[in-house]
Scaffold this motif. Structure first.
Motif, PDB file in Angstrom:
ATOM      1  N   ALA A 131       0.832  -1.182   0.352  1.00  0.00           N
ATOM      2  CA  ALA A 131       0.136   0.153   0.078  1.00  0.00           C
ATOM      3  C   ALA A 131       0.764   1.036   0.029  1.00  0.00           C
ATOM      4  CB  ALA A 131      -1.189   0.012   1.371  1.00  0.00           C
ATOM      5  N   GLU A 132       2.257   1.407   0.521  1.00  0.00           N
ATOM      6  CA  GLU A 132       2.547   2.373   0.841  1.00  0.00           C
ATOM      7  C   GLU A 132       3.267   2.826  -0.413  1.00  0.00           C
ATOM      8  OE1 GLU A 132       6.360   4.315   3.419  1.00  0.00           O
ATOM      9  OE2 GLU A 132       4.856   3.184   4.376  1.00  0.00           O
ATOM     10  N   GLU A 133       3.780   1.702  -1.198  1.00  0.00           N
ATOM     11  CA  GLU A 133       4.456   1.904  -2.559  1.00  0.00           C
ATOM     12  C   GLU A 133       3.257   2.404  -3.524  1.00  0.00           C
ATOM     13  OE1 GLU A 133       7.448   1.961  -5.859  1.00  0.00           O
ATOM     14  OE2 GLU A 133       7.357   2.078  -3.480  1.00  0.00           O
ATOM     15  N   VAL A 134       2.171   1.905  -3.497  1.00  0.00           N
ATOM     16  CA  VAL A 134       1.114   2.220  -4.470  1.00  0.00           C
ATOM     17  C   VAL A 134       0.849   3.513  -4.180  1.00  0.00           C
ATOM     18  CG1 VAL A 134      -1.407   1.682  -4.898  1.00  0.00           C
ATOM     19  CG2 VAL A 134       0.075  -0.039  -4.590  1.00  0.00           C
ATOM     20  N   ARG A 135       0.494   4.069  -2.950  1.00  0.00           N
ATOM     21  CA  ARG A 135       0.208   5.367  -2.404  1.00  0.00           C
ATOM     22  C   ARG A 135       1.294   6.426  -3.296  1.00  0.00           C
ATOM     23  NH1 ARG A 135      -1.460   3.526   2.498  1.00  0.00           N
ATOM     24  NH2 ARG A 135       0.471   3.837   3.292  1.00  0.00           N
ATOM     25  N   ARG A 136       2.320   5.935  -3.027  1.00  0.00           N
ATOM     26  CA  ARG A 136       3.661   6.786  -3.407  1.00  0.00           C
ATOM     27  C   ARG A 136       3.578   6.890  -4.970  1.00  0.00           C
ATOM     28  NH1 ARG A 136       8.393   6.681  -5.606  1.00  0.00           N
ATOM     29  NH2 ARG A 136       8.484   4.180  -5.791  1.00  0.00           N
ATOM     30  N   ARG A 137       3.190   5.891  -5.742  1.00  0.00           N
ATOM     31  CA  ARG A 137       3.140   5.929  -7.352  1.00  0.00           C
ATOM     32  C   ARG A 137       1.964   6.479  -7.763  1.00  0.00           C
ATOM     33  NH1 ARG A 137       5.290   0.331  -9.335  1.00  0.00           N
ATOM     34  NH2 ARG A 137       7.119   1.340 -10.504  1.00  0.00           N
ATOM     35  N   ALA A 138       0.769   6.221  -6.936  1.00  0.00           N
ATOM     36  CA  ALA A 138      -0.397   6.643  -7.694  1.00  0.00           C
ATOM     37  C   ALA A 138      -1.482   6.944  -6.673  1.00  0.00           C
ATOM     38  CB  ALA A 138      -1.132   5.656  -8.532  1.00  0.00           C
ATOM     39  N   ALA A 139      -1.445   8.142  -5.908  1.00  0.00           N
ATOM     40  CA  ALA A 139      -2.160   8.455  -4.737  1.00  0.00           C
ATOM     41  C   ALA A 139      -3.553   8.862  -5.330  1.00  0.00           C
ATOM     42  CB  ALA A 139      -1.512   9.581  -3.980  1.00  0.00           C
ATOM     43  N   VAL A 140      -4.441   7.892  -5.350  1.00  0.00           N
ATOM     44  CA  VAL A 140      -5.887   8.162  -6.204  1.00  0.00           C
ATOM     45  C   VAL A 140      -7.000   7.692  -4.919  1.00  0.00           C
ATOM     46  CG1 VAL A 140      -5.131   8.329  -8.512  1.00  0.00           C
ATOM     47  CG2 VAL A 140      -5.995   6.044  -7.419  1.00  0.00           C
ATOM     48  N   ASP A 141      -7.951   8.271  -5.214  1.00  0.00           N
ATOM     49  CA  ASP A 141      -9.242   7.551  -4.677  1.00  0.00           C
ATOM     50  C   ASP A 141     -10.236   7.663  -5.567  1.00  0.00           C
ATOM     51  OD1 ASP A 141     -11.373   7.110  -2.979  1.00  0.00           O
ATOM     52  OD2 ASP A 141     -11.132   8.946  -1.460  1.00  0.00           O
ATOM     53  N   THR A 170     -15.895  -9.795 -19.140  1.00  0.00           N
ATOM     54  CA  THR A 170     -16.984  -9.671 -20.350  1.00  0.00           C
ATOM     55  C   THR A 170     -17.832 -10.986 -20.779  1.00  0.00           C
ATOM     56  OG1 THR A 170     -15.146  -9.955 -21.912  1.00  0.00           O
ATOM     57  CG2 THR A 170     -15.832  -7.784 -21.366  1.00  0.00           C
ATOM     58  N   ASP A 171     -17.082 -12.168 -20.570  1.00  0.00           N
ATOM     59  CA  ASP A 171     -17.444 -13.374 -21.087  1.00  0.00           C
ATOM     60  C   ASP A 171     -18.462 -13.851 -19.913  1.00  0.00           C
ATOM     61  OD1 ASP A 171     -15.437 -13.688 -19.416  1.00  0.00           O
ATOM     62  OD2 ASP A 171     -14.950 -15.685 -20.270  1.00  0.00           O
ATOM     63  N   LEU A 172     -18.556 -13.335 -18.710  1.00  0.00           N
ATOM     64  CA  LEU A 172     -19.522 -13.883 -17.838  1.00  0.00           C
ATOM     65  C   LEU A 172     -20.608 -12.957 -17.665  1.00  0.00           C
ATOM     66  CD1 LEU A 172     -16.981 -15.079 -15.117  1.00  0.00           C
ATOM     67  CD2 LEU A 172     -17.991 -16.523 -16.668  1.00  0.00           C
ATOM     68  N   GLY A 173     -20.267 -11.910 -18.084  1.00  0.00           N
ATOM     69  CA  GLY A 173     -21.271 -10.930 -18.032  1.00  0.00           C
ATOM     70  C   GLY A 173     -21.657 -10.297 -16.571  1.00  0.00           C
ATOM     71  N   ILE A 174     -20.490 -10.170 -15.550  1.00  0.00           N
ATOM     72  CA  ILE A 174     -20.593  -9.761 -14.389  1.00  0.00           C
ATOM     73  C   ILE A 174     -19.610  -8.590 -14.360  1.00  0.00           C
ATOM     74  CG2 ILE A 174     -21.161 -11.751 -13.474  1.00  0.00           C
ATOM     75  CD1 ILE A 174     -18.337 -12.120 -12.528  1.00  0.00           C
ATOM     76  N   ALA A 175     -19.531  -7.851 -13.193  1.00  0.00           N
ATOM     77  CA  ALA A 175     -18.797  -6.681 -12.877  1.00  0.00           C
ATOM     78  C   ALA A 175     -18.442  -6.610 -11.405  1.00  0.00           C
ATOM     79  CB  ALA A 175     -19.401  -5.393 -13.134  1.00  0.00           C
ATOM     80  N   PHE A 176     -17.218  -6.428 -11.035  1.00  0.00           N
ATOM     81  CA  PHE A 176     -16.880  -5.959  -9.841  1.00  0.00           C
ATOM     82  C   PHE A 176     -16.541  -4.723  -9.410  1.00  0.00           C
ATOM     83  CE2 PHE A 176     -15.704 -10.592 -10.459  1.00  0.00           C
ATOM     84  CZ  PHE A 176     -16.271 -11.389  -9.745  1.00  0.00           C
ATOM     85  N   ARG A 177     -16.840  -4.237  -8.327  1.00  0.00           N
ATOM     86  CA  ARG A 177     -16.596  -2.784  -7.980  1.00  0.00           C
ATOM     87  C   ARG A 177     -15.906  -2.683  -6.724  1.00  0.00           C
ATOM     88  NH1 ARG A 177     -18.019  -0.709  -3.804  1.00  0.00           N
ATOM     89  NH2 ARG A 177     -20.011  -2.120  -3.594  1.00  0.00           N
ATOM     90  N   GLY A 178     -15.065  -1.654  -6.874  1.00  0.00           N
ATOM     91  CA  GLY A 178     -14.227  -1.491  -5.562  1.00  0.00           C
ATOM     92  C   GLY A 178     -14.000  -0.049  -5.616  1.00  0.00           C
ATOM     93  N   ARG A 179     -13.169   0.190  -4.522  1.00  0.00           N
ATOM     94  CA  ARG A 179     -12.392   1.472  -4.350  1.00  0.00           C
ATOM     95  C   ARG A 179     -11.199   1.592  -4.250  1.00  0.00           C
ATOM     96  NH1 ARG A 179     -15.027   6.084  -4.820  1.00  0.00           N
ATOM     97  NH2 ARG A 179     -14.112   8.041  -4.072  1.00  0.00           N
ATOM     98  N   LEU A 180     -10.479   2.203  -4.916  1.00  0.00           N
ATOM     99  CA  LEU A 180      -8.993   2.228  -4.698  1.00  0.00           C
ATOM    100  C   LEU A 180      -8.688   3.651  -3.995  1.00  0.00           C
ATOM    101  CD1 LEU A 180      -6.069   1.034  -5.400  1.00  0.00           C
ATOM    102  CD2 LEU A 180      -6.205   2.651  -7.628  1.00  0.00           C
ATOM    103  N   ARG A 181      -8.289   3.145  -2.769  1.00  0.00           N
ATOM    104  CA  ARG A 181      -8.234   4.322  -1.675  1.00  0.00           C
ATOM    105  C   ARG A 181      -7.041   4.103  -0.833  1.00  0.00           C
ATOM    106  NH1 ARG A 181     -12.932   4.391   2.001  1.00  0.00           N
ATOM    107  NH2 ARG A 181     -13.881   5.053  -0.119  1.00  0.00           N
ATOM    108  N   HIS A 182      -6.072   5.113  -0.677  1.00  0.00           N
ATOM    109  CA  HIS A 182      -4.938   4.814   0.215  1.00  0.00           C
ATOM    110  C   HIS A 182      -4.032   3.771  -0.110  1.00  0.00           C
ATOM    111  CE1 HIS A 182      -6.656   7.912   2.424  1.00  0.00           C
ATOM    112  NE2 HIS A 182      -7.553   7.433   2.639  1.00  0.00           N
ATOM    113  N   GLY A 183      -3.952   3.495  -1.434  1.00  0.00           N
ATOM    114  CA  GLY A 183      -3.008   2.439  -2.081  1.00  0.00           C
ATOM    115  C   GLY A 183      -3.545   0.931  -1.840  1.00  0.00           C
TER     116      GLY A 183
END
Length: 112
Positions: A22-32, A40-53
Motif C-alpha cells: 500500500a505504501e508503494e502504491v500510494r507513492r506511485r498513484a495516490a488516487v481515491d 465480459t464473457d461472464l457478464g458480471i462486474a466487480f466494483r471496488g474503491r482504490l483508496r490509500h493504496g
C-alpha cells in the motif's frame, strides 16, 4: 472460461497484493477512485474503491459512475492478476480495455 468464483478469488489476490504494498502504491498513484472490472464473457462486474493504496469495498456489482473501468475476459483477468499476461501487451492486443480520464491513466500507468 473461468468461473465467477475464480474471478473473485483473483480479485481477492489483487486486493491483498495492493494491501501488502500500500505504501508503494500510494507513492506511485495516490488516487481515491471507484474502479469497476467488467468480466465480459461472464457478464458480471466487480466494483471496488482504490483508496490509500488499497482496493476496498469490493462487491459483485457494477457502478455506472465509476471513474476507472477495466474490461477483460475471465481468463485474461485472472492471467493479468497472476502476472501471466503483461498489462501493456494485453492493452496493445485489446485483451484489456481501460476507460479512465487522462490523468487517471497517467497515475495508473505508474502501477503497471
Amino acid at each position: 472460461m473461468a468461473s465467477v468464483e475464480e474471478c473473485r478469488a483473483a480479485l481477492d489476490r489483487l486486493a491483498a497484493a495492493l494491501r501488502d504494498n500500500a505504501e508503494e502504491v500510494r507513492r506511485r498513484a495516490a488516487v481515491d477512485r471507484t474502479v469497476v472490472c467488467l468480466v465480459t464473457d461472464l457478464g458480471i462486474a466487480f466494483r471496488g474503491r482504490l483508496r490509500h493504496g488499497e482496493l476496498v469495498d469490493v462487491a459483485e456489482e457494477d457502478d455506472p459512475d465509476a471513474r476507472i473501468v477495466l474490461s477483460a475476459t475471465s481468463d485474461d483477468f485472472i492471467a493479468l492478476v497472476d502476472g501471466k499476461l503483461d498489462v501493456l501487451r494485453a492493452l496493445a492486443t485489446r485483451r484489456l480495455s481501460v476507460s479512465a480520464s487522462p490523468l487517471d491513466l497517467l497515475k495508473l500507468r505508474s502501477l503497471l
